[in-house]
Design a protein around this motif. Structure first.
Motif, PDB file in Angstrom:
ATOM      1  N   ALA A   1       0.828  -1.208   0.000  1.00 29.72           N
ATOM      2  CA  ALA A   1       0.000   0.000   0.000  1.00 29.72           C
ATOM      3  C   ALA A   1       0.862   1.257   0.000  1.00 29.72           C
ATOM      4  N   GLN A   2       1.936   1.259   0.809  1.00 28.66           N
ATOM      5  CA  GLN A   2       2.797   2.432   0.861  1.00 28.66           C
ATOM      6  C   GLN A   2       3.582   2.607  -0.437  1.00 28.66           C
ATOM      7  N   SER A   3       3.999   1.496  -1.039  1.00 22.28           N
ATOM      8  CA  SER A   3       4.703   1.575  -2.320  1.00 22.28           C
ATOM      9  C   SER A   3       3.778   2.098  -3.415  1.00 22.28           C
ATOM     10  N   GLN A   4       2.540   1.625  -3.412  1.00 18.77           N
ATOM     11  CA  GLN A   4       1.587   2.095  -4.417  1.00 18.77           C
ATOM     12  C   GLN A   4       1.302   3.583  -4.237  1.00 18.77           C
ATOM     13  N   ALA A   5       1.198   4.016  -2.976  1.00 12.95           N
ATOM     14  CA  ALA A   5       0.898   5.426  -2.710  1.00 12.95           C
ATOM     15  C   ALA A   5       1.995   6.345  -3.238  1.00 12.95           C
TER      16      ALA A   5
ATOM     17  N   ILE B   1       6.795   8.866  -8.041  1.00 12.78           N
ATOM     18  CA  ILE B   1       8.087   8.338  -8.470  1.00 12.78           C
ATOM     19  C   ILE B   1       8.133   8.104  -9.980  1.00 12.78           C
ATOM     20  N   TYR B   2       7.055   7.556 -10.526  1.00 11.70           N
ATOM     21  CA  TYR B   2       7.086   7.135 -11.931  1.00 11.70           C
ATOM     22  C   TYR B   2       6.431   8.124 -12.890  1.00 11.70           C
ATOM     23  N   ALA B   3       5.832   9.196 -12.367  1.00 14.38           N
ATOM     24  CA  ALA B   3       5.287  10.218 -13.267  1.00 14.38           C
ATOM     25  C   ALA B   3       6.420  10.840 -14.076  1.00 14.38           C
ATOM     26  N   THR B   4       6.182  11.091 -15.338  1.00  8.54           N
ATOM     27  CA  THR B   4       7.184  11.737 -16.173  1.00  8.54           C
ATOM     28  C   THR B   4       6.971  13.247 -16.132  1.00  8.54           C
TER      29      THR B   4
ATOM     30  N   GLY C   1      16.385  19.854 -10.640  1.00  7.30           N
ATOM     31  CA  GLY C   1      15.382  18.858 -10.285  1.00  7.30           C
ATOM     32  C   GLY C   1      14.581  18.402 -11.488  1.00  7.30           C
ATOM     33  N   LEU C   2      14.259  19.325 -12.385  1.00  6.37           N
ATOM     34  CA  LEU C   2      13.535  18.956 -13.595  1.00  6.37           C
ATOM     35  C   LEU C   2      14.436  18.195 -14.558  1.00  6.37           C
ATOM     36  N   VAL C   3      15.680  18.632 -14.688  1.00  2.06           N
ATOM     37  CA  VAL C   3      16.623  17.936 -15.568  1.00  2.06           C
ATOM     38  C   VAL C   3      16.827  16.500 -15.086  1.00  2.06           C
ATOM     39  N   ALA C   4      16.976  16.333 -13.767  1.00  3.09           N
ATOM     40  CA  ALA C   4      17.105  14.986 -13.209  1.00  3.09           C
ATOM     41  C   ALA C   4      15.856  14.163 -13.508  1.00  3.09           C
ATOM     42  N   HIS C   5      14.692  14.774 -13.338  1.00  5.58           N
ATOM     43  CA  HIS C   5      13.424  14.082 -13.609  1.00  5.58           C
ATOM     44  C   HIS C   5      13.367  13.626 -15.065  1.00  5.58           C
ATOM     45  N   GLN C   6      13.764  14.481 -15.975  1.00  4.20           N
ATOM     46  CA  GLN C   6      13.761  14.128 -17.398  1.00  4.20           C
ATOM     47  C   GLN C   6      14.698  12.952 -17.667  1.00  4.20           C
TER      48      GLN C   6
ATOM     49  N   LEU D   1      14.853  11.948  -3.092  1.00 11.01           N
ATOM     50  CA  LEU D   1      14.784  13.399  -3.252  1.00 11.01           C
ATOM     51  C   LEU D   1      13.361  13.850  -3.558  1.00 11.01           C
ATOM     52  N   ALA D   2      12.724  13.194  -4.524  1.00 11.20           N
ATOM     53  CA  ALA D   2      11.409  13.655  -4.998  1.00 11.20           C
ATOM     54  C   ALA D   2      10.344  13.594  -3.921  1.00 11.20           C
ATOM     55  N   LEU D   3      10.434  12.620  -3.020  1.00 13.11           N
ATOM     56  CA  LEU D   3       9.396  12.481  -1.996  1.00 13.11           C
ATOM     57  C   LEU D   3       9.594  13.433  -0.814  1.00 13.11           C
ATOM     58  N   LYS D   4      10.634  14.250  -0.868  1.00 12.16           N
ATOM     59  CA  LYS D   4      10.880  15.192   0.226  1.00 12.16           C
ATOM     60  C   LYS D   4      10.153  16.512   0.041  1.00 12.16           C
TER      61      LYS D   4
END
Length: 256
Positions: free
Chosen positions: A91-95, A100-103, A231-236, A213-216
Motif C-alpha cells: 500500500a505504501q509503495s503504491q501510494a 516516483i514514476y510520473a514523467t 530537479g527537472l533535468v534529473a526528472h527528465q 529526493l522527490a518524496l521530500k
C-alpha cells in the motif's frame, strides 16, 4: 553487457549518498514486486544486492529490519527463501508510485494560489501545496482547497517566483543526481544489450536515488518550474532511462 563495463557505467549512481540498504530494498521491491503475488527469490535478491556492492550480512540485517517493520514477508520453500511486500508495504509503495514514476510530461499544467488566515504550513503541504511565503501557497489546480481560504487562478509566472519555489536544501543533491544520470546514460548508450539482472540493478539505483529526493517535497505544476532547474533535468533523465530500460519480468531475472 560485460560485468566490469556495467559496474563502471553505474558507478556514479552507487557513489551518491543516502544508500541505506533497507531503503535500497524498499526501492527494489517497489519497482520489481509492487503487485500482489509478485515474489523475489533469495538468489535473485542476493544477486541484485551484490551488484550494488551490498555485503551479504548487510542485506540480511536489512531484510530483518523490513520484516520487523512489516514491510516485507519471507517464506522458505525448500532451501530457497521467497520475499514479497506485505499488504502494508504494498500500500505504501503504491501510494508513492504516482510521484516516483510520473514523467515530466505528466506534471499538471494548471495551478492556483491559495491564501489562508493560518500560518500553519503542515495541512496545506500535506495536501500537496508548496509554501511561497507565510500564508501563501501554490499548487495543482485540482488539489482540494480549505473552505476558508481564498484562491487565485495561476497566470504567467516570473522567474524569481520559480526560483523561490525550488527546494534550496536539495539543490546540490539534484545537481549531483542529474550529473550521475547523464554519465550513466552516456556510458550505456553504446553498450551491448543488458541482461535482466543488470536492468533490475540499474532501475533500482535510478528509482532509489530519485525517490529519496522527490518524496521530500510536493510536486510542482509544470508552469512553476524553470526549464533548467536541476530537479527537472534529473526528472527528465530518470524518465528517459526508465523508458529505455523497461522493468524486466521476475522470471526473466531468475533464469538469466
Amino acid at each position: 553487457m560485460p560485468i566490469d563495463d556495467f559496474d563502471l557505467a553505474i558507478a556514479p549512481l552507487k557513489d551518491l549518498g543516502g544508500q541505506r540498504v533497507w531503503s535500497l530494498m524498499i526501492s527494489l521491491f517497489g519497482d520489481l514486486a509492487r503487485q500482489e503475488g509478485q515474489i523475489i527469490g533469495g538468489p535473485v535478491l542476493s544477486a541484485i544486492m551484490s551488484a550494488m556492492d551490498v555485503r551479504p550480512e548487510a542485506a540480511r540485517v536489512a531484510l530483518h529490519r523490513l520484516r520487523k517493520d512489516k514491510w516485507i514477508a519471507s517464506e522458505k520453500h525448500g532451501r530457497i527463501s521467497h520475499h514479497s511486500l506485505t499488504p502494508e508495504g504494498r500500500a505504501q509503495s503504491q501510494a508513492a508510485s504516482g510521484r516516483i514514476y510520473a514523467t515530466p510530461d505528466d506534471l499538471p499544467e494548471h495551478w492556483l494560489m491559495v491564501v489562508t488566515d493560518d500560518a500553519e504550513t503542515g495541512p496545506l503541504e500535506k495536501a500537496g501545496f508548496t509554501t511561497l511565503m507565510p500564508r501563501l501557497y501554490v499548487g495543482d489546480a485540482s488539489l482540494p482547497v480549505p473552505k476558508d481560504a481564498a484562491t487565485l487562478p495561476g497566470q504567467a509566472v516570473p522567474d524569481w517566483m520559480k526560483r523561490q519555489l525550488e527546494p534550496a536544501s536539495l539543490a546540490e543533491s539534484y545537481a549531483q543526481l542529474s550529473d550521475a544520470l547523464h554519465h550513466v546514460a552516456r556510458d550505456l548508450a553504446g553498450a551491448d544489450t543488458l541482461t535482466p539482472l543488470q536492468i533490475a540493478t540499474l532501475r533500482c539505483l535510478i528509482v532509489h536515488n530519485w525517490r529519496r529526493l522527490a518524496l521530500k517535497h510536493p510536486a510542482l505544476p509544470r508552469p512553476l518550474i524553470r526549464d533548467d532547474w536541476a530537479g527537472l533535468v534529473a526528472h527528465q533523465r530518470v524518465a528517459a532511462l526508465l523508458a529505455a530500460y523497461p522493468r524486466p519480468d521476475l522470471p526473466e531475472i531468475a533464469t538469466a
